[in-house]
Write a protein that holds these residues in place. Sequence first.
Motif, PDB file in Angstrom:
ATOM      1  N   ILE A 180     105.737  35.262  11.198  1.00  0.00           N
ATOM      2  CA  ILE A 180     106.294  35.735  12.581  1.00  0.00           C
ATOM      3  C   ILE A 180     105.245  35.891  13.316  1.00  0.00           C
ATOM      4  O   ILE A 180     105.293  35.560  14.833  1.00  0.00           O
ATOM      5  CB  ILE A 180     107.070  36.848  12.243  1.00  0.00           C
ATOM      6  N   LYS A 181     104.054  36.722  12.980  1.00  0.00           N
ATOM      7  CA  LYS A 181     103.070  36.783  13.610  1.00  0.00           C
ATOM      8  C   LYS A 181     102.334  35.789  14.311  1.00  0.00           C
ATOM      9  O   LYS A 181     101.479  35.624  15.405  1.00  0.00           O
ATOM     10  CB  LYS A 181     101.956  37.759  13.066  1.00  0.00           C
ATOM     11  N   ALA A 182     102.207  34.451  13.535  1.00  0.00           N
ATOM     12  CA  ALA A 182     101.841  33.245  13.686  1.00  0.00           C
ATOM     13  C   ALA A 182     102.341  32.560  14.862  1.00  0.00           C
ATOM     14  O   ALA A 182     101.702  31.485  15.253  1.00  0.00           O
ATOM     15  CB  ALA A 182     101.325  32.480  12.647  1.00  0.00           C
ATOM     16  N   LEU A 183     103.782  32.902  15.075  1.00  0.00           N
ATOM     17  CA  LEU A 183     104.355  32.000  15.993  1.00  0.00           C
ATOM     18  C   LEU A 183     103.742  32.212  17.437  1.00  0.00           C
ATOM     19  O   LEU A 183     103.078  33.163  17.897  1.00  0.00           O
ATOM     20  CB  LEU A 183     105.922  32.617  16.340  1.00  0.00           C
ATOM     21  N   PRO A 184     103.901  31.035  18.310  1.00  0.00           N
ATOM     22  CA  PRO A 184     103.369  31.048  19.733  1.00  0.00           C
ATOM     23  C   PRO A 184     104.170  32.135  20.379  1.00  0.00           C
ATOM     24  O   PRO A 184     105.171  32.567  19.997  1.00  0.00           O
ATOM     25  CB  PRO A 184     103.851  29.605  20.197  1.00  0.00           C
ATOM     26  N   GLU A 185     103.379  32.789  21.257  1.00  0.00           N
ATOM     27  CA  GLU A 185     103.905  33.949  21.944  1.00  0.00           C
ATOM     28  C   GLU A 185     105.169  33.752  22.565  1.00  0.00           C
ATOM     29  O   GLU A 185     106.103  34.691  22.332  1.00  0.00           O
ATOM     30  CB  GLU A 185     102.852  34.358  23.027  1.00  0.00           C
ATOM     31  N   ARG A 186     105.571  32.650  23.119  1.00  0.00           N
ATOM     32  CA  ARG A 186     107.058  32.446  23.725  1.00  0.00           C
ATOM     33  C   ARG A 186     108.135  32.586  22.805  1.00  0.00           C
ATOM     34  O   ARG A 186     109.110  33.023  22.742  1.00  0.00           O
ATOM     35  CB  ARG A 186     106.941  31.240  24.414  1.00  0.00           C
ATOM     36  N   GLU A 187     107.821  31.767  21.612  1.00  0.00           N
ATOM     37  CA  GLU A 187     108.626  31.897  20.745  1.00  0.00           C
ATOM     38  C   GLU A 187     108.831  33.002  19.707  1.00  0.00           C
ATOM     39  O   GLU A 187     109.936  33.723  19.183  1.00  0.00           O
ATOM     40  CB  GLU A 187     108.321  30.635  19.411  1.00  0.00           C
TER      41      GLU A 187
END
Length: 232
Positions: A180-187
Amino acid sequence: MYTAQGKIKQTNLLDEYLPLVRRQALSMQVRLPASVELDDLIQAGTVGLLEAVGRFYASQGASFATFASQRIRGAMLDELRSRDWLPRSVRRNARMVDEAVRRLEQQLGRAAEENEIATELGMELEEYRQLLSDTNSGNLLPFEMLLEEGAEPGVEDTTQDTPLQQFLDGEKRDQLVAAIKALPEREKLLMALYYQEELNLKEIGAVLGVTESRVSQLHSQAVGRLRARLAE
């Protein structure tokens, strides 16, 4: 309210907690295809409530309300799983996206961008976005079911080793947090707005400055990234 053995009395509990079943069913139904009937969810949730009444002991530490809520939601999810209503084409497309994302992010060492994923799949960007819309079927499903195509997180159940509890144990829980932390900021923001703040598609679109259909696409892509990372 409890017997000498610490077992909760069943008198009046069903009447008291049946409204909770309906509230959970309504909350879940708005995120499901129209083919899923509210009465079916309520029926499944009622079975979960009956199980909660029969199995709850005060010595477990949790409140009955918490225990019952978990059982009710779990029973509704079991009902949805038993139907297996997702078309094979949807599952196939979801796996195809997951595999492409996994390959790319292993190569790149970062979150792959949309145009990179589209290229990996041999598609134009708009074609890839349409695939995301189709994969999401225009609906946002319960988080547990979406990730269950590859894995599943959720609430703790102290009475049995559910797939959810097994997934949340130890290293796999850490993997989910890292994914979850590695998701792009918008996602990452989208997922928080939908699953934590419980905003609807229109409200999320207003926050992100995009259309509802675009929110659906981004959601599908975020779930694909999570499943790809968890599969590693």
